[in-house]
Write a protein that holds these residues in place. Sequence first.
Motif, PDB file in Angstrom:
ATOM      1  N   ASP A  77       0.821  -1.213   0.000  1.00 34.17           N
ATOM      2  CA  ASP A  77       0.000   0.000   0.000  1.00 34.17           C
ATOM      3  C   ASP A  77       0.853   1.262   0.000  1.00 34.17           C
ATOM      4  N   GLN A  78       2.082   1.172   0.475  1.00 35.34           N
ATOM      5  CA  GLN A  78       2.951   2.345   0.581  1.00 35.34           C
ATOM      6  C   GLN A  78       3.957   2.412  -0.565  1.00 35.34           C
ATOM      7  N   HIS A  79       3.622   1.802  -1.690  1.00 36.57           N
ATOM      8  CA  HIS A  79       4.556   1.785  -2.820  1.00 36.57           C
ATOM      9  C   HIS A  79       4.931   3.207  -3.231  1.00 36.57           C
ATOM     10  N   GLY A  80       6.230   3.433  -3.352  1.00 36.42           N
ATOM     11  CA  GLY A  80       6.715   4.736  -3.786  1.00 36.42           C
ATOM     12  C   GLY A  80       6.916   5.731  -2.656  1.00 36.42           C
ATOM     13  N   ARG A  81       6.533   5.389  -1.423  1.00 34.46           N
ATOM     14  CA  ARG A  81       6.713   6.334  -0.313  1.00 34.46           C
ATOM     15  C   ARG A  81       8.197   6.541  -0.058  1.00 34.46           C
ATOM     16  N   GLY A  88      12.141 -11.174  -2.437  1.00 31.06           N
ATOM     17  CA  GLY A  88      11.760 -10.419  -3.615  1.00 31.06           C
ATOM     18  C   GLY A  88      12.110  -8.939  -3.464  1.00 31.06           C
ATOM     19  N   PRO A  89      11.594  -8.086  -4.364  1.00 30.19           N
ATOM     20  CA  PRO A  89      11.921  -6.660  -4.339  1.00 30.19           C
ATOM     21  C   PRO A  89      11.577  -6.037  -2.992  1.00 30.19           C
ATOM     22  N   ARG A  90      12.492  -5.177  -2.516  1.00 33.84           N
ATOM     23  CA  ARG A  90      12.282  -4.551  -1.219  1.00 33.84           C
ATOM     24  C   ARG A  90      12.096  -3.038  -1.320  1.00 33.84           C
ATOM     25  N   PHE A  91      12.982  -2.351  -2.084  1.00 36.90           N
ATOM     26  CA  PHE A  91      12.830  -0.909  -2.196  1.00 36.90           C
ATOM     27  C   PHE A  91      13.495  -0.422  -3.472  1.00 36.90           C
ATOM     28  N   LEU A  92      13.267   0.850  -3.768  1.00 34.96           N
ATOM     29  CA  LEU A  92      13.806   1.475  -4.973  1.00 34.96           C
ATOM     30  C   LEU A  92      14.888   2.470  -4.576  1.00 34.96           C
ATOM     31  N   ARG A 110       7.025  12.566   4.011  1.00 35.08           N
ATOM     32  CA  ARG A 110       5.564  12.535   4.006  1.00 35.08           C
ATOM     33  C   ARG A 110       5.005  12.297   2.609  1.00 35.08           C
ATOM     34  N   TYR A 111       5.865  12.259   1.609  1.00 37.04           N
ATOM     35  CA  TYR A 111       5.415  12.169   0.221  1.00 37.04           C
ATOM     36  C   TYR A 111       5.878  10.858  -0.416  1.00 37.04           C
ATOM     37  N   SER A 112       5.227  10.537  -1.505  1.00 37.17           N
ATOM     38  CA  SER A 112       5.750   9.573  -2.467  1.00 37.17           C
ATOM     39  C   SER A 112       6.049  10.346  -3.742  1.00 37.17           C
ATOM     40  N   PHE A 113       6.783   9.736  -4.659  1.00 40.16           N
ATOM     41  CA  PHE A 113       7.111  10.452  -5.895  1.00 40.16           C
ATOM     42  C   PHE A 113       5.861  10.746  -6.719  1.00 40.16           C
ATOM     43  N   LEU A 147       6.137   7.721 -14.637  1.00 41.21           N
ATOM     44  CA  LEU A 147       6.695   7.384 -13.324  1.00 41.21           C
ATOM     45  C   LEU A 147       6.330   5.970 -12.912  1.00 41.21           C
ATOM     46  N   LEU A 148       5.075   5.593 -13.074  1.00 46.67           N
ATOM     47  CA  LEU A 148       4.635   4.267 -12.642  1.00 46.67           C
ATOM     48  C   LEU A 148       5.343   3.172 -13.419  1.00 46.67           C
ATOM     49  N   ARG A 149       5.533   3.372 -14.722  1.00 45.89           N
ATOM     50  CA  ARG A 149       6.246   2.368 -15.506  1.00 45.89           C
ATOM     51  C   ARG A 149       7.701   2.253 -15.066  1.00 45.89           C
ATOM     52  N   THR A 150       8.317   3.368 -14.770  1.00 45.55           N
ATOM     53  CA  THR A 150       9.712   3.345 -14.340  1.00 45.55           C
ATOM     54  C   THR A 150       9.842   2.721 -12.964  1.00 45.55           C
ATOM     55  N   SER A 151       8.889   2.998 -12.055  1.00 46.65           N
ATOM     56  CA  SER A 151       8.951   2.450 -10.703  1.00 46.65           C
ATOM     57  C   SER A 151       8.787   0.950 -10.722  1.00 46.65           C
TER      58      SER A 151
END
Length: 576
Positions: A237-241, A314-318, A262-265, A277-281
Amino acid sequence: METDQEPYVRLATLRQLHQVMADMNTARSLADTLQTVADGVVNGLGYELACVNLVRPDGDLVVAAFAGNSAAEALITGRVGSRDSWERRLAMGEAWGDLVFIPHTEGWILDDDDVPQWYTEGPDPRFEDEWHPSDRLFAPMFTPGVPGGSCGELIGVLSVDRPRNGRRPGAWGKEALQMYAFQAAIAISNARLRANMQRALVRLEREQQALRASEESFRQAFEYAPSGMAIAEMGGDQHGRILRTNDALCRLLGRPASAMRRYSFSDLVHPEDIGTLLRTSAEGGRTELRLRRRDGSYLWVSLRNSVVADATDGPRFLLTHVEDIEERKRRELQLAHRASHDSLTGLPNSAELRTRLSSRLCQRPQTALPGAVESVDAAYGQGQPDPYGTHDQYTPTPAPVTDGGIQPHEANAHQFDFRATPEAYGAYDHHVHTVAPEGEQDDGTKGLAVLFCDLDGFKSINDRFGHNAGDAVLIEVARRLGGAVRDGDTVARLGGDEFVVLADGLGRADAQDLAVRLRNEIIQPIRVDGRVMRVGASFGIGWAHCGMTADEVLKSADERMYIEKRSRPRQHRRAG
């Protein structure tokens, strides 16, 4: 041991045996343990020679320790015997419990195998249980097995020779050697375990040191990088935060680190760039997009995502690298603008005009006559009232119902007749076609009008006042044309004193009224360096429709402009 006859085993012998077992279990390394095992046979069990043959990872046995004779020790320590030869020896001898005894009468069979061995000299036995120099006694050592079950895995073999009392071991001697081999196996297994643990601890410490060094290097590279860096959560739920940012990114966006968390991208990206952005993330990689600064402005950045993954989870963070490309984007836009716009007036140039016009047209075969090209001679007259009042009144009106009772679809003045078959249009049946009014009367059809404008009297301004004055007149004319059309219309300069206006969604009467409006704007006095100058304008109206090229559309409007220009007396052209 001086005696092994039960029940006369002396207490000193038991104490001696206990001591060698204690020494065996307190050795500090595997090598020390193996040597202690060999020494214990000599010191505690009453044999003059003892050898420890240890099973290697490949299954063969190596002489790992020797006690009792330094010359023999130097000769065979480190030599290897094959597993097959050892298994043959252990299978052919007499079983004394867990021990294996091969008497000298059978030992000659083993003289030519590859098991390392020594030879002792001495007289033949004088009585039945006397030890012969060629007798062989082995005590296999196994890892502890399941209680009540069989022995575990073979880890080595004890070889002993020359009992001090010169006799073959009796019941006590056999039992003692067998028990000693059992304890030796435990000691060797424990020593191996300790050695493995020590190696693992050393390796772990080295890995931790390397990890700490790597983390410190990453921290410094992250914190002190000249361009923006961020770590963002991936998945859930916090993807990109945003979890962490460096100072460069905070300065770039004008936001403190505490606020960035406090933001996500997706909260900061320009709405038009959210898909990028979503495709790159999701996939990682690099893209260019706009991020919002604290003051509300947007900044062009190059954003590169690396997916940091865990082998099991699996994937953890960007890991996101953000680089300011505002200046480069500005230069690119300037270069693109220069390539597509007139350097004097700032209007789209001839190439850009043709590009915009061609993008509206396809090569569909025509099923109707080309739209008429019309002059506005009768519509021109000084002081003629504007039939619209404001240019907002010549916005598109709904297309009429056709003869077949089908309402054509209209989108940006591209109309498509749904009565046509796919075979008629081939690859263009997905295209919303541009059509043009037919005949000389206004039939209500809305199309793409092309107004070709040529200034009257402009050459005399250049001849009398110079090219600087002429340029000033062209700039003012361009400004007036741009201010008199709608936001979606195109005003372009072909070159010299020729201009073209593309106005979409107009009927025939709308186009004529627009030409009148534009001409009335142009003929107003123009002040240049304190002088008042006037130019006139001639307009030709052409209609773009699919099946024509951009050049054909412009040529048709140009021809109508010359027809209109020649139809008016020369003395009335500039004043209108």
